[in-house]
Design a protein around this motif. Structure first.
Motif, PDB file in Angstrom:
ATOM      1  N   HIS A 134       0.815  -1.213   0.000  1.00  0.00           N
ATOM      2  CA  HIS A 134       0.000   0.000   0.000  1.00  0.00           C
ATOM      3  C   HIS A 134       0.852   1.269   0.000  1.00  0.00           C
ATOM      4  CE1 HIS A 134      -4.004  -1.810   0.665  1.00  0.00           C
ATOM      5  NE2 HIS A 134      -3.330  -2.740   1.320  1.00  0.00           N
ATOM      6  N   LEU A 135       0.211   2.366  -0.400  1.00  0.00           N
ATOM      7  CA  LEU A 135       0.784   3.695  -0.242  1.00  0.00           C
ATOM      8  C   LEU A 135       0.700   4.100   1.221  1.00  0.00           C
ATOM      9  CD1 LEU A 135      -0.943   5.539  -3.240  1.00  0.00           C
ATOM     10  CD2 LEU A 135       1.206   4.258  -3.260  1.00  0.00           C
ATOM     11  N   THR A 136       1.584   5.001   1.616  1.00  0.00           N
ATOM     12  CA  THR A 136       1.550   5.568   2.968  1.00  0.00           C
ATOM     13  C   THR A 136       1.709   7.078   2.860  1.00  0.00           C
ATOM     14  OG1 THR A 136       3.948   5.418   3.283  1.00  0.00           O
ATOM     15  CG2 THR A 136       2.615   3.487   3.918  1.00  0.00           C
ATOM     16  N   TYR A 166      -5.955  -1.503  -4.816  1.00  0.00           N
ATOM     17  CA  TYR A 166      -5.326  -0.949  -3.612  1.00  0.00           C
ATOM     18  C   TYR A 166      -5.027   0.535  -3.781  1.00  0.00           C
ATOM     19  CZ  TYR A 166      -4.448  -5.618  -1.570  1.00  0.00           C
ATOM     20  OH  TYR A 166      -4.571  -6.862  -1.025  1.00  0.00           O
ATOM     21  N   GLU A 169      -8.160   2.490  -3.177  1.00  0.00           N
ATOM     22  CA  GLU A 169      -8.399   2.563  -1.729  1.00  0.00           C
ATOM     23  C   GLU A 169      -7.456   3.569  -1.059  1.00  0.00           C
ATOM     24  OE1 GLU A 169      -7.843  -0.362   2.185  1.00  0.00           O
ATOM     25  OE2 GLU A 169      -7.815  -1.197   0.165  1.00  0.00           O
ATOM     26  N   ASP A 170      -6.169   3.489  -1.387  1.00  0.00           N
ATOM     27  CA  ASP A 170      -5.173   4.334  -0.732  1.00  0.00           C
ATOM     28  C   ASP A 170      -5.313   5.795  -1.115  1.00  0.00           C
ATOM     29  OD1 ASP A 170      -4.206   1.999   0.338  1.00  0.00           O
ATOM     30  OD2 ASP A 170      -2.505   1.840  -1.051  1.00  0.00           O
ATOM     31  N   CYS A 171      -5.568   6.071  -2.395  1.00  0.00           N
ATOM     32  CA  CYS A 171      -5.721   7.462  -2.829  1.00  0.00           C
ATOM     33  C   CYS A 171      -6.937   8.107  -2.177  1.00  0.00           C
ATOM     34  CB  CYS A 171      -5.813   7.524  -4.347  1.00  0.00           C
ATOM     35  SG  CYS A 171      -4.240   7.259  -5.183  1.00  0.00           S
ATOM     36  N   LYS A 173      -8.050   7.355   0.845  1.00  0.00           N
ATOM     37  CA  LYS A 173      -7.664   7.598   2.245  1.00  0.00           C
ATOM     38  C   LYS A 173      -6.686   8.763   2.375  1.00  0.00           C
ATOM     39  CE  LYS A 173      -8.262   2.837   3.895  1.00  0.00           C
ATOM     40  NZ  LYS A 173      -7.555   1.626   4.404  1.00  0.00           N
ATOM     41  N   LEU A 174      -5.781   8.888   1.409  1.00  0.00           N
ATOM     42  CA  LEU A 174      -4.709   9.887   1.491  1.00  0.00           C
ATOM     43  C   LEU A 174      -5.035  11.162   0.732  1.00  0.00           C
ATOM     44  CD1 LEU A 174      -1.762   7.383   0.945  1.00  0.00           C
ATOM     45  CD2 LEU A 174      -2.416   8.471   3.109  1.00  0.00           C
ATOM     46  N   CYS A 233     -12.547   7.812  -4.257  1.00  0.00           N
ATOM     47  CA  CYS A 233     -11.285   8.187  -4.901  1.00  0.00           C
ATOM     48  C   CYS A 233     -11.539   9.217  -5.991  1.00  0.00           C
ATOM     49  CB  CYS A 233     -10.632   6.946  -5.501  1.00  0.00           C
ATOM     50  SG  CYS A 233      -9.155   7.269  -6.494  1.00  0.00           S
TER      51      CYS A 233
END
Length: 427
Positions: A134-136, A166, A169-171, A173-174, A233
């Motif tokens: 995942h991205l962080t 993923y 999902e990550d974009c 969230k971030l 997203c």
């Protein structure tokens, strides 16, 4: 099965049909077709352009963003230049993110790799395969958007689809925009095949799709964003041009750049769609040879018997002949240095072959003809916990459904799926 019996029973019928006007789909780096689709010469059609080739649309989408680029060498433009080279040359790329097989596409399946500095671009490359998927916040702190462009292969059991899900999902969230440069599906957008994944088998690779799913990765991203993340997203898709849903790679006059080390041409990708599950059996799929996914066998196989039984089925678009091969290397370490006997698949009509049906009948014939057939291959990597998710269900392996019943189920479920994803279709 005696060789003469095979020649009598299979070759004379199968080869005669092929010599009657069908064309073999051969491996190669560029697709070529001299035929026609829907009464129109392929050569007269407009050139198909991937998203990266729509230069103004790319500029509009990227604005003046600093980007993180998710790619590998399979993503090329019509001049065979990589997306990484094109965008890095414009000083747009702050960091790279590498999927399975690495940023250079040189790593075998399942190989873990760490973050590194790319020796050519002198930029940080973060692994988003293993160990970190995942991205962080730390990884995206210096960028405005993520750009995704990798050549997909059109079948569910391929990790790039999970990587894209993923990223969605990550974009979300971030709070980063995800820009997908769309790209052709080499297996086309018309045919859909196979069962839908049950329960926990969903999200193992592609989300909510059958074996052969008939979407570009831009269309797939739209579907995943809505169905799994309620459009959380900020997603932009830069579309292809002149792409028709009934086109396959051999209709498009495009260069082939390997999506992974074991898919060297369109034929291997087409057959992979129906035969991925063989990786978990004790039948070799010829990885470590020059024809991966085009040949299947093991030291204990009666090649003529298997080829004859498969040709009796008269499966559309394919023909089987006995073969032998020896692999000196493959990631699953199947029969290294041993002669495997089995069948080579010749594709006579890429538009006619149903890869799901073909793959399931191949499993059935190998199982019925070879008392040694087993799932999994005892090497420590193959597992029924992978075989079942690839199929989407344990019902075939456990005998709850026969091969014919499982194929019928796949036809029903994929047809229902195709109707359900119309809202996400761009082409």
């Amino acid at each position: 099965m005696d060789r003469r019996d095979f020649i009598k029973n299979a070759f004379t019928a199968g080869a005669a049909a092929m010599l009657g006007g069908s064309t073999f789909v051969a491996g190669g780096c560029r697709s070529v077709s001299n035929g026609s689709r829907n009464g129109k010469s392929i050569s007269m059609q407009k050139q198909v352009l991937n998203g990266i080739d729509n230069i103004q649309a790319v500029k509009n989408a990227l604005k003046n963003y600093k980007i993180g680029l998710v790619t590998n060498p399979s993503a090329i433009d019509r001049q065979c230049r990589t997306v990484a080279d094109l965008l890095a040359a414009e000083n747009r790329v702050e960091v790279f993110f590498a999927p399975e097989h690495g940023i250079r596409g040189d790593l075998q399946n399942g190989v873990k790799f760490d973050d590194t500095i790319d020796p050519i671009y002198k930029k940080k490359v973060y692994s988003i395969y293993r160990p970190t998927l995942h991205l962080t916040e730390e990884r995206v702190k210096d960028i405005d958007a993520i750009v995704y462009d990798i050549q997909d292969v059109g079948s569910r059991a391929f990790s790039y689809l999970r990587t894209l899900a993923y990223l969605i999902e990550d974009c979300a969230k971030l709070n980063k925009e995800l820009i997908v440069l769309d790209r052709i599906n080499p297996l086309g957008l018309e045919a859909v095949e196979g069962v839908m994944p049950e329960g926990d088998f969903d999200k193992r690779w592609g989300y909510g799709i059958p074996w052969r799913f008939g979407l570009t990765h831009g269309e797939y991203a739209k579907m995943v964003n809505k169905r799994y993340y309620n459009n959380a997203c900020r997603l932009t898709v830069v579309p292809c041009s002149n792409l028709k849903r009934d086109m396959m790679f051999d209709d498009m006059d495009l260069f082939w750049s390997n999506p992974s080390p074991n898919l060297p041409n369109f034929t291997s990708a087409l057959l992979y769609a129906g035969c991925t599950q063989f990786g978990q059996t004790n039948i070799s799929e010829a990885r470590g040879t020059t024809r991966p996914y085009e040949m299947y066998g093991a030291p204990f196989v009666d090649a003529y018997k298997v080829a004859n039984e498969l040709n009796k089925l008269k499966l559309k678009g394919v023909f089987f002949r006995p073969c032998a091969f020896t692999a000196e290397y493959n990631a699953f370490k199947k029969y290294l240095g041993e002669c495997c006997r089995g069948v080579q698949i010749f594709v006579t009509d890429s538009h006619a072959v149903n890869t799901f049906e073909m793959g399931m009948w191949m499993l059935e014939v190998f199982r019925s003809c070879c008392k040694e057939f087993a799932i999994p291959f005892p090497n420590g990597r193959c597992d029924v916990r992978i075989f079942d998710p690839v199929l989407g269900s344990s019902d075939w392996r456990t005998g709850k459904q026969s091969t014919a019943e499982f194929i019928a189920r796949g036809a029903k479920e994929s047809a229902e799926y195709k109707k359900s994803v119309k809202e996400f279709m761009i082409y």
